[in-house]
Design an enzyme around this catalytic site. Structure first.
Site: not given
Lengths: 467, 467
Positions: B291, B325-326
């Protein structure tokens, strides 16, 4: 016309009800496996408490006793042991190998192949001749081979999507290499490990001397993929380098072992047998979690999951944990022989022996009509991402049960990681994912449920085998 | 009649040729990825040399420079950095937590949630109230909550086959728990890790205080699944036990970072953009291999694999490595904002952000006509065991590019192991399998190839979004 319409409505309604009911049953089976499965706990014990279970070993005997005892706890109608004589091959001390080239000594990771003889005391040291397949050996002849160690350096083809196909393309190198090299006077063979990965693990597996006289037999070992590359590169620079191999493996007399069998006897058609199974023996290097601890515990859980899901089978559901798949297939042959003597009718036999990875579907060996029947069930599996229903093989242990009318099948899990672990010391419990294992058990149970409910199509007159 | 027959033959022949050609191209793409892919080497560097890449960190900056430099080596038509301001949250010293019950101290595995404030110096110690969802907090009210640590103990539902669905069902607990508990005077929240497995890894992830005033904010942390079970059991015996939590995380001012972008400009329709991407930032605990290191390197390899497979795109193929994104999605928003300003036409955008596991297919957000178009291509993917072509979501980073006429998609790898590693210290390179990663890159490249060749259907008049 009205009667016809009512009849039609009845047919539609019935069909709908059956389908609806099957959907619900599959949902229950999957939920039960994922929330209340036993396969992972069983595998933990089999892998971490018992460990590698090579035929004839104490661990194999412990595995027989453990699985029998666990099956007895499930409240099946019958649990029994089926005696079978199995080969006993023992690795002995850890193997040792190195090559000595112009720039010094290089230790390599190696392991004896199952069935190989030992090297002479103190090991074997010789020059190396590299071939890309055992088929090249004959062409080189005695002149090039005699007195040397033959290094068979054939890699699995990475572009093949199904890794079993890549493995199949190379397995004869391991199985036949030594017998072929010995014919031309080689003193040993080293075979590149049948692994999908570049790493340091040597992968064992069975080999055979065929009809080669005992006196002519030579030791054979597998070398890790990393070391195969290193050795090949070293040979390019220094074709006269010497390779040292020492291994102390030994073949003993056959010993008594067992297939472990449990059965729920069918309520309506007890003589129609549905078999699920895997093999209880494993190679000795790892703990045999994927090969085939996974198949063993999934098969055991099929019977348990049926009970837990409230399914009372009409046909007899039998779990068989076969002994000695790895280096003899004696358990499978014995089981089929006894089944034939008794005139038992195995309408469907399903094996799980491709690792405890996410299930993708099944492969089948059967006739057209039976294949067509199972394709009708495929939509039921869509919610579980089970999409692979193809003709093409089942499993080594159920193979001998093949008949004109029955269905043999193999669970097909995702194959990408299988040969990273296969027959190597990294075939370990920690590499099995609980959910993936449980999904496999549920997928097997679902297909067994459908065969139990609907049976297998009658044999068509001009049926042909298909696989 | 004869003319008609010839015309028909021509149509059949043409159709056959196109299909045949596409089959061959896909074969080349998969073979190239599996024999000559770069994604695994890139991921090795990104994971093992750079490591976890939280927005605003030095590692994130290194990842920007590294991927830009690697894209520049590929001979693309353009490579550039797109500036974007990102939040900077820093974990600080390793968190510490234990609970003290009648039978002694029990240390637990915990980690601060991203965006959380620190505990006061010396930590926070308080009684615990357990809830099964943050929605229960309001019902308990200030009387039961005030002065306590709220323990939200909601497990992912194991019976859901798609683990993303199970995760989605619980993610609000992590995101909103603290804001809700703070309203009723809690002094902290502990959230059960959103993991599919029972183990000792705490899993971080973003949380938000919503519009809660700064003075009312409370620290929030994730507890490992094993420790969540232990704490819950201890609370049953000893409801007054005390829990100690210490964490020193801190939010800094926003800092400058970048999206990394590379493009092969289309030879015929350069203004029709096909985007592939993943996010370059990751959480800080592991090395962010799954991820979303996997999505980053797969996306980079799409452009390289097209070149290596001899494909000259008609449309512009753009790789975008999104930042943040996180914990903010700033990179994705910036990219979409700039694209809108420039009037860019993204006909297709594909994200890989679900781990580097065996690809199973794609999910799509688009209209009926476009979905129907992509379904026609599904048979081309059968040899690669890619079977999942469903409506239902794409990716967080490509989401802002949604239009009435385009197609957004997400690569859908096998999801079973994803949440074992997600946002935890075991999201590590060693858990990514080379073949699985490469199959993903090939699967993405194949779909990009098809969209490049055929374009996207014109918008039907009464199209509706579908997802």
């Amino acid at each position: 016309m009205k009667v016809l319409r009512i009849a039609l409505l009845f047919v539609i309604a019935t069909t709908y009800c059956i389908a609806q009911n099957d959907e619900d049953v599959l949902k229950t089976i999957y939920k039960t496996s994922l929330t209340n499965g036993k396969s992972y706990d069983w595998l933990d014990y089999l892998s971490n408490t018992i460990g590698g279970r090579l035929s004839g070993s104490t661990s194999a005997e412990l595995a027989v006793q453990y699985t029998k005892s666990e099956l007895e706890k499930l409240g099946l109608d019958k649990v029994w042991l089926q005696p079978v004589m199995v080969p006993k091959w023992v690795r002995g001390e850890k193997e040792m190998a190195y090559f000595e080239s112009s720039d010094g000594f290089h230790k390599v990771n190696i392991c004896a192949l199952g069935g190989s003889i030992a090297t002479p005391d103190g090991g074997t040291k010789a020059q190396v001749i590299e071939v890309s397949t055992y088929k090249d050996i004959a062409g080189l002849g005695e002149e090039k081979i005699k007195g040397k160690i033959v290094f068979i350096n054939r890699a699995l083809q990475p572009e093949l999507i199904n890794t079993f196909q890549a493995y199949g393309g190379c397995s004869s190198e391991r199985y036949r290499g030594a017998a072929e090299a010995a014919k031309y006077g080689a003193v040993g063979t080293i075979v590149r490990s049948l692994s999908s990965r570049q790493d340091d693990y040597p992968h064992t597996g069975s080999m055979s001397y065929g009809d080669l006289p005992v006196a002519q037999r030579i030791p054979s070992a597998a070398i890790s993929t990393n070391d195969a590359v290193k050795l090949s590169e070293a040979l390019k620079k220094d074709p006269n380098l010497e390779f040292f191999l020492e291994q102390s493996c030994q073949q003993f007399e056959d010993v008594l072992s067992y297939n472990v069998i449990g059965e729920i006897t069918g309520s309506e058609f007890p003589n129609e047998i549905i078999l699920v199974g895997g093999h209880l023996d494993s190679w000795d290097l790892g703990d045999g979690a994927h090969d085939d601890g996974a198949g063993v515990v999934q098969s055991m859980d099929v019977l348990r999951l049926m009970k837990e899901s409230g399914i009372t089978p009409k046909r007899s559901i039998r779990v068989v944990l076969f002994m000695n798949e790895e280096n003899g297939l004696r358990g499978a042959r014995k089981y089929a022989e006894v089944a034939k003597e008794k005139g038992e009718n195995h309408i469907f036999a399903l094996e799980s022996d491709a690792g405890g990875f996410t299930p993708r579907g099944f492969s089948f060996t059967t006739n057209e009509a039976n294949y067509s029947q199972v394709l009708d069930w495929k939509p039921l599996f869509k919610p579980y991402l089970i999409h692979y229903f193809e003709l093409g093989g089942s499993g080594a242990d159920v193979g001998p049960l093949r008949s004109e009318s029955n269905v043999l099948a193999g669970l097909r899990p995702d194959s990408q990681r299988y040969f990273d672990h296969h027959h190597a010391s990294n075939d370990m419990f920690e590499h099995v994912n609980k959910r993936e294992l449980e999904l496999g058990a549920a997928t097997m149970t679902s297909l067994v449920y459908l065969y139990d409910k609907y049976g297998v199509n009658p044999v068509p007159k001009s049926s042909n085998f298909r696989d």
